[in-house]
Scaffold this active site. Structure first.
Site, PDB file in Angstrom:
ATOM      1  N   TYR A 170      30.305  40.044  34.895  1.00 48.31           N
ATOM      2  CA  TYR A 170      29.472  38.857  34.720  1.00 48.31           C
ATOM      3  C   TYR A 170      30.288  37.568  34.636  1.00 48.31           C
ATOM      4  O   TYR A 170      30.341  36.802  35.342  1.00 48.31           O
ATOM      5  CB  TYR A 170      28.442  38.883  33.666  1.00 48.31           C
ATOM      6  N   LYS A 174      31.121  34.784  37.427  1.00 49.00           N
ATOM      7  CA  LYS A 174      30.823  33.327  37.149  1.00 49.00           C
ATOM      8  C   LYS A 174      31.923  32.248  37.128  1.00 49.00           C
ATOM      9  O   LYS A 174      31.875  31.167  37.399  1.00 49.00           O
ATOM     10  CB  LYS A 174      30.092  33.284  35.870  1.00 49.00           C
TER      11      LYS A 174
END
Length: 273
Positions: A170, A174
């Site tokens: 994640y 990002k």
């Protein structure tokens, strides 16, 4: 929602009347609230998601409140390049233009242990949805956004700036979105692009990731931030990381010139002085 980004002024003045906004992940949570706020401010909407039933529910919610709103729904898995192209083309075919892309769709896995102890296919799946999924919509939207001198909002995360055990897929996805935004601004300077941490909000995504939700953050906060940014209120933040949890009035008053002069809120390699 605090006074600087209060969307009521955009509702009153119909700031986005004549504008077309394409929103991914639009069938729930932040995506649906963002659609509602843009509709209240006069925008025509193109809603993209994987499930027609939930898209129909979202459209119904919007039209119940704003019966005159123009709403298109598009089934599109963000990692499917052909589907994303069709969604962009359908939007332009119906409305004749595209002004704003809100790349909101994303995914996460439970953040409970180091990456080598989890399924590697799942690791790459998160990268695909969060990075490739944004890239696909950006890629096909760029030619239309060039025509309108439009804007892109990328829903990011504070995880882009943190190194926490169990969050590698994640966080990497990002972080990469921030650099993608920087490339967009130098290759297509006529387009403004904002990478925004939405806050910790009680959404299905955060439940999946077992994030600790901060109760005072809600879906209205990032949605109002998106409206504020795409209304041209803070173009100096284009190509930079921004957080909906920051007071953007305070940021502009106390930090704007420093951010510009020192080229802050972008990815840099730190060199010892």
């Amino acid at each position: 929602v605090y006074p600087t980004i209060d969307p009521e002024i955009h509702y009153e003045h119909q700031t986005f009347k004549g504008k077309v906004v394409l929103i991914t992940g639009a069938s729930r949570g932040i995506g649906l609230e963002t659609a509602l706020q843009y509709a209240r401010a006069g925008a025509s909407l193109s809603l993209a998601s994987r499930n027609q039933a939930t898209l129909d529910e979202s459209k119904h919610v919007i039209l119940q409140e704003m019966p005159s709103a123009q709403v298109l729904t598009c089934i599109a898995d963000v990692v499917d390049m052909d589907a994303t192209e069709r969604a962009v083309k359908a939007t332009v075919a119906l409305f004749g233009r595209l002004d704003i892309l809100v790349a909101n769709a994303g995914t996460i896995r439970p953040m409970n242990r180091p990456f080598a102890t989890k399924d590697p296919g799942g690791w790459w799946s998160v990268i695909e949805v969060n990075l490739r999924g944004v890239y696909n919509f950006v890629h096909f939207s760029i030619p239309e956004l060039q025509k309108t001198k439009g804007q892109i909002v990328i829903n990011s995360s504070m995880a882009a700036q943190l190194r926490v055990i169990g969050v590698s897929e994640y966080g990497v996805s990002k972080f990469a979105l921030g650099r993608l935004a920087e490339f967009i601004t130098i290759e297509y300077p006529e387009i403004k692009v904002f990478t925004v941490h939405p806050g910790l909000i009680d959404t299905a995504l955060n439940t999946t990731g077992a994030a600790q939700v901060v109760n005072e953050d809600n879906v209205a906060l990032p949605a109002a931030t998106f409206l504020y940014l795409t209304a041209g209120k803070a173009d100096y933040l284009s190509g930079r990381f921004t957080a909906a949890t920051w007071d953007l009035g305070e940021v502009e008053r106390d930090w704007k010139q420093k951010i510009i002069d020192q080229n802050c809120l972008v990815s840099k390699l730190a060199i010892p002085s």
